[in-house]
Design a protein around this motif. Structure first.
Motif, PDB file in Angstrom:
ATOM      1  N   LEU A   1      29.657  35.996  20.037  1.00  0.00           N
ATOM      2  CA  LEU A   1      28.925  35.849  18.780  1.00  0.00           C
ATOM      3  C   LEU A   1      29.446  34.671  17.970  1.00  0.00           C
ATOM      4  O   LEU A   1      28.679  33.840  17.476  1.00  0.00           O
ATOM      5  CB  LEU A   1      29.068  37.125  17.945  1.00  0.00           C
ATOM      6  N   VAL A   2      30.777  34.620  17.815  1.00  0.00           N
ATOM      7  CA  VAL A   2      31.365  33.566  16.999  1.00  0.00           C
ATOM      8  C   VAL A   2      31.045  32.198  17.589  1.00  0.00           C
ATOM      9  O   VAL A   2      30.586  31.288  16.902  1.00  0.00           O
ATOM     10  CB  VAL A   2      32.893  33.766  16.886  1.00  0.00           C
TER      11      VAL A   2
ATOM     12  N   ALA B   1      38.337  39.218  13.129  1.00  0.00           N
ATOM     13  CA  ALA B   1      37.639  40.287  13.854  1.00  0.00           C
ATOM     14  C   ALA B   1      38.592  41.029  14.787  1.00  0.00           C
ATOM     15  O   ALA B   1      38.542  42.255  14.898  1.00  0.00           O
ATOM     16  CB  ALA B   1      36.465  39.713  14.642  1.00  0.00           C
TER      17      ALA B   1
ATOM     18  N   ALA C   1      37.402  33.354  12.111  1.00  0.00           N
ATOM     19  CA  ALA C   1      36.544  34.512  12.364  1.00  0.00           C
ATOM     20  C   ALA C   1      37.091  35.352  13.507  1.00  0.00           C
ATOM     21  O   ALA C   1      37.138  36.592  13.419  1.00  0.00           O
ATOM     22  CB  ALA C   1      35.125  34.037  12.689  1.00  0.00           C
TER      23      ALA C   1
ATOM     24  N   LEU D   1      24.060  27.046  16.989  1.00  0.00           N
ATOM     25  CA  LEU D   1      23.078  26.875  15.924  1.00  0.00           C
ATOM     26  C   LEU D   1      23.130  25.511  15.239  1.00  0.00           C
ATOM     27  O   LEU D   1      22.111  24.858  15.096  1.00  0.00           O
ATOM     28  CB  LEU D   1      23.208  28.004  14.899  1.00  0.00           C
TER      29      LEU D   1
ATOM     30  N   ILE E   1      36.549  27.489  11.534  1.00  0.00           N
ATOM     31  CA  ILE E   1      35.697  28.668  11.313  1.00  0.00           C
ATOM     32  C   ILE E   1      35.844  29.634  12.486  1.00  0.00           C
ATOM     33  O   ILE E   1      36.049  30.839  12.317  1.00  0.00           O
ATOM     34  CB  ILE E   1      34.216  28.251  11.179  1.00  0.00           C
TER      35      ILE E   1
ATOM     36  N   ILE F   1      27.167  31.608  17.243  1.00  0.00           N
ATOM     37  CA  ILE F   1      26.679  31.295  15.900  1.00  0.00           C
ATOM     38  C   ILE F   1      27.165  29.925  15.453  1.00  0.00           C
ATOM     39  O   ILE F   1      26.414  29.148  14.866  1.00  0.00           O
ATOM     40  CB  ILE F   1      27.140  32.384  14.903  1.00  0.00           C
ATOM     41  N   THR F   2      28.423  29.590  15.735  1.00  0.00           N
ATOM     42  CA  THR F   2      28.960  28.344  15.197  1.00  0.00           C
ATOM     43  C   THR F   2      28.644  27.142  16.079  1.00  0.00           C
ATOM     44  O   THR F   2      28.477  26.040  15.583  1.00  0.00           O
ATOM     45  CB  THR F   2      30.491  28.432  15.044  1.00  0.00           C
TER      46      THR F   2
ATOM     47  N   VAL G   1      32.720  40.401  23.028  1.00  0.00           N
ATOM     48  CA  VAL G   1      31.439  40.331  22.324  1.00  0.00           C
ATOM     49  C   VAL G   1      31.581  39.479  21.066  1.00  0.00           C
ATOM     50  O   VAL G   1      30.737  38.619  20.781  1.00  0.00           O
ATOM     51  CB  VAL G   1      30.940  41.750  21.965  1.00  0.00           C
ATOM     52  N   VAL G   2      32.669  39.723  20.339  1.00  0.00           N
ATOM     53  CA  VAL G   2      32.887  38.961  19.113  1.00  0.00           C
ATOM     54  C   VAL G   2      33.004  37.470  19.433  1.00  0.00           C
ATOM     55  O   VAL G   2      32.433  36.624  18.740  1.00  0.00           O
ATOM     56  CB  VAL G   2      34.155  39.464  18.384  1.00  0.00           C
TER      57      VAL G   2
END
Lengths: 521, 276, 315
Positions: free
Chosen positions: C23-24, C291, C287, C31, C283, C27-28, C19-20
């Protein structure tokens, strides 16, 4: 004299003022004597125990004398106290599951007491602890000592606490409601054990309980405590048969006794509800987890109009699951027949069924929404089932509450009053059947008697049938037409109330009756 | 509502918090009008002027009045922190309520994912979001709101489940009440209290997180008088003028303390058993 | 604790990491506008951009990009830094080791201070000592790390000149100097956790002191020392494991700020540098590593709790 209490008074100071817990209490316990102390919640019976054990908050103010033999308990310093607590006065607590440290092995908790008070080495204490556990008739004490509290049953834990209280050979033992947290049969066994230990050791005891009938069986003398004052003292037979004080009379009258029937009429022939092979399962099998056993096995019975059907059983026997199935709170298999329809799923319970079958819960504190006024609470069933709001004063009057209670919030009411509101809420729907799920279990005996009387009055007026769930077989024998007995999810017996004590009853039914003997006198 | 305020003021934490927050609110609303000087006015002669009659809290490296900057900056810091908490709480409440209401497998699936998202610490999540959304106050606000959402979802769900298990909800179910009535009238009033307490305490976190993002150069941008940014800019001048660091630091701390105290006070005041 | 519980707990870690990672990556990667533009700058020619996009696989479907990235990430290959051109995985792991030293020291210091402090406050409940500790810890939880760090530097480095204000010296180079440089960062990070954890220890201890079994132990006439050490301490400190595990999240957040302020080249500082430079692979690597570290730490805490608390039966 082992213990003498003379003109003892106790009060607690607080921001709101002074609260008197005990007023001018005098009593004495001689060698080998058991004094029973009876009182309802808030009567100050536990305060007396804490005073004797010298375990009082800083806000406590005392006067009078407390003596153990020749020792003035109130004058003890820390060292003097250490020579008394656990050594000359032992104590057995109400709830064995909270009185034992959850992270220490059971054996350790007996051994540390023995090392402390009998000056034994660890090895000697271990042997003595094993012996002490054998004394309280525990099988395989060595294995039990290696277990943690959560790995033992309530009865085993209470026996261990009793063993460690007796093992230091004290002169006096305080029993603070030692069977209240236990099942009926387990509690009865603990009482038998107490009688045998008493005979063997000749220890003096102060036995505190809310249950007059129980105390009159174990004590040589009984003292009745009301609002911090002793209103009557005497032999159990005398107190029970010829109570002198009005409060004692009220208390004696409130004790449920199977021989005193409160219901004499017969139910009508027509059925209001029939249950056919209903069983409840709470959880299903999941990945890595096997399915738990069902809460109830398939069960069948029916209730006639105006009938009171008692369901007795101990905690976990599945009696509440049955109530949840009948009110659509739990999914079930099998069928419920009511209003000329068969229902096989909670979703099929239509409005008329919901109106016909109402429920009252055990805990008065959680059954009323704390953020609604009483009036609002009673409004809902009226709105939902076509009553008029003008009926609220009548509903309150029927449960003997003043009409202005409609403006109050639940937390402003006592436990008994809350339970009356819950009953009023059930009757607002004008039901044919009300399920009472242990509704008096959280109440004092005298309040219980009032609630029962109220239920019977409502039944006379409305012809309502009750499914009355309880663990108290004496209570249910007073009011039920028929009694069902449940054990481990199974209905093992279902018979006329008059036949419940018959020789052909299920052995478990007989054991339950034997564990709840009728009061003396 | 007035009843709640009365009970809040009766608790010592509540009284202190209300007094502090009234002042902060005043600054947020009227800060620019009340400020003794123009917060942007540069005065090279007055650089690093120590606190005194001219600048009550001293002047900064550009000779700007620290007090005026604090008063004007209150709006940026506090209002955005409130907004971030509000957004995060709303999103969390929706997810948490949904999870508790659906129950069973759905509940488990939603909560497993919420737990997994919570493996990303709040500041890291905010950093990630700011790194892709870009620097700036509004993006920082959004990032904080998103970072708060899983935690609030968890709190909402556990409160809602506890309320759902109460007998009065069972009574409503047994009576055949509709889902809307049960959720809105029976459950919500009992869920809102603990949620408000939790959210209030989180405002304190949001204030700190927002200041931290600005401090790291990812939130408010110069020359905004945001408190965290003020600390960051003043760090180089710690030898000459410690007051430019201390004043905004104290402002952040006092604001956070005020919201923490308010949360504690509300917890006591919202307990219906205390009003007897 | 059964084997199947442990297995489920570990599966949960795997799921968390998945899941992380979504997301990572989401998001990076999704977006921001265009990695190629970020890499080559606004003035790059369209041809150069197209060539780079092809090389980076930016034209591929998203799931393929994700799978390629995750596959690399699982083997420690997070790609090359857009800033330095070096592989970011090894760089971040080296940085992580520095951060873990800082975190470990801070955690140890925190536990040494917070537990005695919380116990002391609980035993003096309602007296002056308790109130003072309470007020100070209230202040502590209301101060962001950067404020505490700044104040600590002002006091110990500028005024008293006891310790260096910033900088990092590897432990292998000079142990004393290394620890001197770590002292203020460690102090800063642990101060906030001390405030939080000591409050928790206090309230847990007070709960235990009011429990039936402690009252029972008193009334059995057990000596005060045995009640405190054998009966109270263990039960009060067990829940603290869970609290500390949750605090590791704050610890990691605090480390980001503290490393930036004290110029320690740990993972937090690398992450800030990467965020400021929009260095996407860095990044992502930073991250993910943080995490996963957090997820592992909280799983370890869960297992420790299960081993220590015999009451909970995991089946």
């Amino acid at each position: 004299m082992i213990l003498s209490v003379e003109n003892f008074s106790l009060s607690y100071r607080s921001g709101a003022g002074v609260r008197h817990a005990l007023r001018d209490v005098s009593l004495a316990i001689g060698a080998g004597e058991v004094l029973g102390l009876v009182g309802e919640s808030g009567s100050g019976k536990s305060s007396l125990a804490w005073s004797i054990m010298r375990h009082l908050p800083r806000t406590a103010q005392e006067s009078g004398r407390l003596r153990l033999g020749d020792v003035d308990l109130r004058g003890l310093d820390a060292a003097g106290l250490a020579a008394i607590r656990g050594r000359r006065i032992g104590m057995v607590f109400q709830d064995p599951s909270t009185a034992l440290n959850p992270t220490l092995r059971l054996g350790e908790q007996v051994i540390e007491v023995l090392m402390r008070h009998r000056g034994l080495s660890r090895a000697e204490a271990r042997d003595a602890a094993e012996e002490a556990l054998r004394e309280v008739e525990l099988r395989e004490p060595a294995a039990l000592m290696r277990r943690f509290p959560h790995e033992a049953s309530g009865g085993e834990k209470q026996r261990i606490l009793i063993a460690s209280a007796f093992a230091t050979r004290p002169e006096l033992i305080l029993f603070d409601e030692p069977t209240t947290a236990l099942d009926v049969i387990t509690g009865a066994r603990i009482l038998e054990l107490f009688a045998r230990l008493r005979e063997r050791t000749g220890v003096a005891a102060l036995y505190i309980s809310h249950d007059l009938a129980l105390v009159s069986r174990v004590a040589d003398r009984v003292a009745v405590l009301r609002q911090g004052a002793i209103v009557e003292q005497g032999s159990p037979g005398a107190v029970f048969r010829t109570p002198r004080h009005p409060y004692t009379r009220q208390l004696v009258a409130a004790v449920p006794r199977p021989d005193r029937r409160l219901v004499t009429d017969l139910p009508a022939p027509e059925r209001v509800l029939a249950v056919q092979g209903v069983s409840v399962h709470y959880a299903r099998r999941r990945l890595f987890r096997p399915a738990p056993p069902p809460a109830t096995q398939p069960t069948s019975f029916s209730i006639r109009a105006g009938e009171i059907l008692g369901v007795v059983g101990e905690s976990g026997s599945g009696k509440s699951s049955l109530a949840r199935a009948l009110t659509g709170l739990a999914r079930f298999e099998g069928r419920i027949e009511a209003l000329d329809r068969a229902i096989t799923h909670p979703r099929a319970m239509r409005r008329d069924y919901r109106r016909t079958v109402q429920i009252v819960f055990q805990h008065p504190d959680s059954s009323l929404n704390p953020r609604m006024r009483i009036g609002e609470i009673l409004t809902r069933p009226l709105r939902l089932h076509g009553g008029s709001l003008g009926e609220i004063p009548r509903l309150l009057e029927e449960v003997r509450l003043p009409a202005d209670y409609a403006r109050k919030y639940p937390h402003q009411l006592s436990g008994g009053e809350k339970q009356r509101v819950a009953i009023a809420r059930a009757f607002a729907a004008n039901p044919a059947l009300v399920i009472c799920d242990e509704i008096t279990a959280a109440l004092d005996v005298s309040v219980q008697a009032q609630v029962i009387e109220l239920l019977l009055e409502l039944r006379r007026r409305h012809g309502t049938a009750y499914l009355f769930i309880t663990h108290d077989i004496n209570l249910i024998r007073q009011i039920a037409h028929r009694i069902a007995v449940m054990r481990a999810g199974e209905m093992v017996d279902l018979r006329e109330a008059a036949q419940i004590g018959a020789a052909d009853a299920h052995p478990y039914t007989q054991a339950l009756i034997a564990a709840s003997p009728a009061p003396v006198g | 509502m007035t009843d709640l305020l009365r009970r809040l003021l009766r608790t010592p934490q509540g009284a202190v918090a209300v007094a502090m927050l009234a002042l902060i609110l005043l600054l947020c609303l009227l800060g620019p009008e009340l400020a003794p000087r123009d917060p942007e006015a540069i005065d090279f002669l007055g650089r690093f002027r120590p606190p005194g009659a001219e600048n009550w809290l001293g002047a900064d490296q550009l000779g700007r009045d620290v007090l005026s900057r604090l008063m004007v900056g209150a709006r940026a810091t506090v209002l955005l922190a409130l907004l971030a908490t509000l957004l995060g709480t709303l999103a969390g409440a929706v997810i948490g309520t949904l999870s508790a209401y659906l129950g069973g497998r759905w509940d488990e699936a939603i909560m497993r994912n919420v737990d997994a998202v919570m493996a990303i610490p709040g500041l890291l999540m905010a950093l990630l979001l700011v790194s892709s959304l870009g620097k700036g106050s509004l993006n920082a606000t959004l990032a904080i709101a998103i970072a708060f959402t899983p935690g609030m979802a968890r709190v909402t769900r556990s409160v809602a489940l506890a309320v759902r298990a109460q007998d009065y909800v069972k009574a409503a179910l047994a009576r055949g009440e509709g889902a809307a009535f049960i959720v809105l009238r029976e459950m919500l009033p009992n869920v809102v209290g603990p949620m408000i307490v939790e959210a209030t305490i989180r405002v304190a976190f949001a204030v700190m997180l927002f200041a931290t993002l600005s401090f790291l150069g990812l939130g408010a941008q110069p020359p905004a008088p945001e408190w965290g940014l003020m600390v960051a800019e003043a760090r180089r001048f710690v030898h000459q003028a410690p007051w430019i660091i201390i004043a905004p630091s104290v402002a952040i701390a006092l604001t956070a303390i005020a919201f923490n105290l308010l949360g504690d006070g509300l917890r006591d005041a919202l307990n219906p058993r205390d009003e007897r | 604790m059964s084997a199947s519980w442990l297995l489920r707990r570990l599966l949960l870690v795997v799921y968390t990491v998945l899941v992380v990672s979504v997301l990572v990556f989401g998001i990076t990667q999704v977006l921001p506008a265009d990695a190629a533009v970020t890499l080559l700058g606004e003035n790059a020619t369209p041809e150069a951009l197209a060539a780079l996009r092809l090389r980076l696989g930016l034209g591929d479907p998203l799931w393929l990009q994700y799978a390629r990235w995750l596959g690399g990430a699982l083997t420690g290959d997070f790609g090359l830094s857009m800033r330095t051109g070096q592989p970011v995985g090894p760089m971040m792991l080296v940085a992580l080791s520095r951060s873990l030293l800082l975190a470990g020291l801070a955690l140890a210091l925190m536990l040494m201070v917070a537990i005695p402090l919380g116990l002391w406050a609980a035993l003096r409940q309602g007296r002056a000592a308790d109130l003072v500790t309470g007020l100070v810890s209230y202040l502590g939880v209301s101060l962001p790390e950067f404020v505490i760090a700044t104040l600590v530097v002002m006091l110990f480095a500028d005024r008293l000149q006891w310790l260096p204000a910033t900088g990092y010296v590897p432990l292998t180079e000079d142990v004393a100097d290394s620890l001197a440089h770590l002292a203020l960062p460690v102090l800063t990070v642990s101060l906030i956790m001390v405030a939080h954890v000591s409050r928790m220890v206090r309230s847990e201890t007070i709960d235990v002191l009011h429990s039936d079994y402690i009252r029972a132990a008193r009334l059995k006439g057990l000596p005060g020392r045995s009640i405190l050490l054998r009966h109270t301490l263990r039960n009060a400190l067990l829940p603290v494991i869970t609290i500390v595990a949750l605090d590791v999240g704050y610890l990691l957040g605090g480390i980001i700020v503290v490393e930036e302020i004290f110029a320690i080249p740990g993972i937090g500082r690398q992450l800030i540098v990467a965020v400021t430079a929009r260095d996407l692979p860095a990044i992502q690597a930073g991250a993910m590593i943080m995490a996963v570290t957090y997820a592992l730490a909280s799983t370890l805490a869960d297992i420790a709790y299960a081993l220590l608390d015999r009451r909970i039966r995991y089946d």
